[in-house]
Design an enzyme around this catalytic site. Structure first.
Site, short mmCIF file in Angstrom:
data_model
loop_
_atom_site.label_atom_id
_atom_site.label_comp_id
_atom_site.label_asym_id
_atom_site.label_seq_id
_atom_site.Cartn_x
_atom_site.Cartn_y
_atom_site.Cartn_z
N MET A 93 39.47 58.03 52.60
CA MET A 93 40.84 57.97 53.07
C MET A 93 41.76 58.80 52.18
SD MET A 93 42.58 56.94 55.57
CE MET A 93 42.39 55.41 56.46
N LYS A 118 41.49 21.67 29.16
CA LYS A 118 40.20 21.06 28.83
C LYS A 118 40.36 19.60 28.40
CE LYS A 118 36.35 22.00 25.65
NZ LYS A 118 35.16 22.35 26.41
#
Lengths: 165, 566
Positions: free
Chosen positions: B479, B162
């Site tokens: 699946m 920052k």
């Protein structure tokens, strides 16, 4: 065939590079027997010496994967006899009465040094090939090994040429 | 001119040609977002979750070939990108991820919303950078994009503290960059290419085995030319679908675990495999010990680590696949006689292949009472545009798409091949649609995966991204259920999603359109209506509950030990 191998890696001397290299070994299941690292004569570079083991396919992958890292500048793969390897060991042994002389004799034979003395112990500095360090340890162990610190091998290529060729 | 770090970053992105980013604001990127308001050239899409944003950047990259860009704040914002980064890493997708970081003096202090994101993402990025000084930003951005898109592409992370965003520096775009430890080898070795061409001309039962590397290198055209010149049959991996037109008589379609019978038999019986931009993944090879026992292997790949990682290789060629294929084509130009002679010598091989194709084509049994998922996929192909972009999630539906939706062009299939990421479909389709607002973008999901990132439906509605979402609903994690049925004695542990939920209503709650088909007779009408709607749509199809993906090579079996019917 499974065998031990020494690889020297020239890398950018930046934070985090060692983590990338060691992380590569752990993440891909490669073995590290020893690892040592320090800056080189060129301050922007560090040199990592890794002793590893594996079959030929594994060693090929290790070299290729190391080369793939962006911070790796050169990978030197030392095959048998192409490099000189040295290791430093600091060894604290029990040394009282009769055994004091025996320790001194061993230290003398191996051209090692006593770097700290007390009435009960000697601390020895030994350098040499990893095999030589193992040999001195084999002789000292029966006399009472109290503590051992090893650096792991560093290696440099034989001959007049530097790593840049 | 002096600028703050945030502005320098945005100016650098502009220089890299970035016109679209997917990002989520937060405390440590608030300055970056403030500056973004002053930069009109960069469009911003706000996803509803950073994972969605990262997959969207990935989908954008897969569809366009450009570098996708995602932004997240530090800490949880950054960790939410991880699945997206790993997905891109496994499929070699060029991406730059920018994460906010706590101010430099606080790094390492367990500050609020701090994580060591570089450490966390080290194994799943191609490289990463922590910006320490604002003056370094242009060089870092340039290096990051170069690394992301060159050689074997991949995601690169830039961590942006920052305080560096606020600090002032001169904006100086570097004329050139030099990364001494990074010099990808793009040019295939001419002698190796010549040796390879000799082997190609000697082969009598050859197969070209093609992976995503061909699409990444934009080499589909060259690949197709080489295959047609030599009359070699071509099989592709899941990631390679679209690299070779599947309606070509030479196409063997996909190989591997759920590949075509003909493709797997051809691999098993071949005397030469030309592997191009493919990495012999375990879903492709089956049991390594019995993989292609009679074949010599030529392997072209830009990444030397891919070569000889899984299988023995007789002739490696490291280089950009496009460069190598062009060289091969050139080399063949002077050898027309040999090529003609070889065509004649391969007749028996082509007969064997047509035999396998006829014996066990990719097929299914149609039903009049219940919707077969394969039928939905076939109808989607029939009713969609030829260059439609198809995104999928992961599971049974993904394999049905791979088997039944014919791919004719590169960059028309977006799917998580390497990592197998459920939740990838919707956001990646969103990214592709943002890149190509006018093209048809379809996303096929199962009822499991769709619930992992369906919040992005809100983003699609907000940004008018008219993705057509198709849900094949069998109320199962299909699946896994299939594996449980075949290999775990039908013990369906935690794979049933039974719940009377209505996905079309979810669509409506987000302000999208919802459609539903429960009978085969309704399928066509729903697809037509969905495609005609000018906005995002969910089309839900209630499908045959226990339909399986077949054929299948059981995990650990050989390619020629396929389960054809079960």
């Amino acid at each position: 065939m499974h065998h031990q191998h020494t690889i020297s890696v020239v890398v950018e001397n930046e934070f985090g590079v060692l983590a990338r290299v060691s992380g590569l070994f752990s993440g891909r299941g490669f073995n590290i027997e020893s690892l040592s690292v320090a800056p080189t004569s060129d301050e922007s570079l560090s040199r990592i010496t890794i002793v590893t083991s594996g079959d030929e396919a594994v060693l090929e992958q290790i070299t290729k994967q190391l080369n793939k890292l962006v911070d790796v500048i050169k990978v030197l793969d030392f095959s048998d006899g192409s490099a000189i390897e040295r290791e430093l060991a600091l060894i604290k042994v029990t040394a009282e009465d009769d055994s004091r002389a025996e320790v001194l004799r061993i230290v003398d034979i191996f051209r090692a040094k006593i770097i700290d003395v007390t009435p009960k112990s000697y601390t020895i500095e030994a350098t040499g090939s990893p095999a030589k360090i193992n040999a001195i340890l084999d002789l000292l162990r029966p006399l009472g090994l109290k503590e051992l610190v090893r650096t792991g091998a560093v290696a440099i290529g034989r001959g007049a040429k530097g790593w840049k060729g | 001119m002096k600028m703050n770090g945030a502005r320098i970053l945005l100016e650098s992105l502009k220089r890299e040609g970035v016109d679209l980013v997917f990002g989520y604001p937060g405390g440590t990127v608030i300055n970056l977002y403030d500056e973004l308001m002053n930069v009109r050239e960069i469009r911003h899409i706000l996803p509803r979750h950073e994972q969605g944003g990262t997959h969207a950047a990935d989908g954008y990259a897969r569809a366009t070939g450009k570098v996708g860009v995602a932004i997240a704040t530090s800490g949880p914002g950054a960790t939410n990108t991880i699945t997206g980064i790993a997905t891109a890493y496994m499929d070699s997708i060029p991406m730059v991820i920018i994460t906010g970081q706590v101010p430099t003096p606080l790094i390492g202090n367990d500050a609020f919303q701090e994580v060591d994101i570089i450490g966390i993402t080290r194994p799943i990025t191609k490289h990463s950078f922590l910006i320490r000084h604002a003056k370094d930003i242009p060089t870092i951005v340039r290096k990051a994009f170069y690394i992301a898109r060159s050689g074997r592409p991949g995601p690169v992370l830039i961590d942006f503290p920052k305080d560096v965003q606020i600090s002032q520096a001169e904006f100086k775009w570097p004329e050139s960059i030099d990364i001494r430890g990074y010099k990808p080898n793009l040019e295939g070795h001419q002698k190796q290419v010549e040796k390879a061409v000799e082997m190609l001309l000697d082969a009598r039962r050859p197969v070209m085995y093609v992976g995503g590397g061909v699409i990444l290198a934009n080499a589909a055209e060259e690949l197709t030319e080489l295959a047609r010149t030599l009359q070699f049959p071509v099989t592709t991996t899941l990631m390679g679908l679209g690299a070779f037109p599947e309606n070509d008589p030479l196409a063997l379609k996909m190989l591997g675990m759920h590949g075509a019978y003909a493709a797997n038999m051809a691999m098993t019986h071949s005397d030469l495999i030309l592997a191009v931009g493919a990495r012999f993944d375990d879903r492709v090879t089956g049991k390594i010990a019995t993989f292609a026992p009679h074949a010599k292997i030529i392997h072209i790949d830009v990444d030397p680590t891919s070569i000889r990682k899984n299988v023995r290789v007789d002739l490696p060629i490291v280089g950009d696949t496009k460069d190598v294929l062009v060289k091969m084509i050139d080399c063949l130009k002077g050898q027309a006689d040999k090529v003609t002679a070889q065509h004649a010598a391969m007749e028996a091989w082509h007969e064997d292949i047509s035999g396998w194709k006829t014996k066990h084509p990719i097929s299914y049994k149609q039903s009049t009472s219940v919707i077969k998922p394969q039928y939905v996929i076939q109808k989607l192909r029939e009713l969609s545009e030829d260059d439609a972009i198809m995104a999928t999630d992961v599971g049974q539906h993904q394999m049905w798409v791979a088997q039944f939706f014919e791919f004719h062009q590169p960059r028309t299939l977006l799917t998580s091949g390497g990592l197998g990421t459920m939740g990838f479909g919707i956001p990646s389709a969103m990214g592709a649609q943002a890149a190509y607002p006018k093209r048809q973008v379809i996303c096929v999901c199962g009822d499991g995966g769709v619930q992992m990132n369906m919040q992005e439906l809100a983003t699609m509605v907000q940004h008018r991204l008219p993705v057509k979402i198709v849900i094949l609903n069998n109320n199962f994690l299909g699946m896994v259920r299939q594996w449980q049925e075949l290999f775990f004695d039908k013990r369906y542990s935690q794979t049933c999603l039974e719940l009377p939920m209505d996905f079309s209503k979810i669509a409506e709650a987000y302000g999208a359109k919802g459609l539903k088909a429960e009978k085969p007779s309704e399928v066509e009408q729903v697809i037509k209506e969905g495609f005609a709607h000018n906005g995002p749509v969910i089309m839900e199809f209630t499908i045959a509950r226990e339909e399986k993906v077949l054929p299948m090579v059981p995990a650990g079996a050989s390619l020629n030990e396929m389960v054809l019917n079960a």
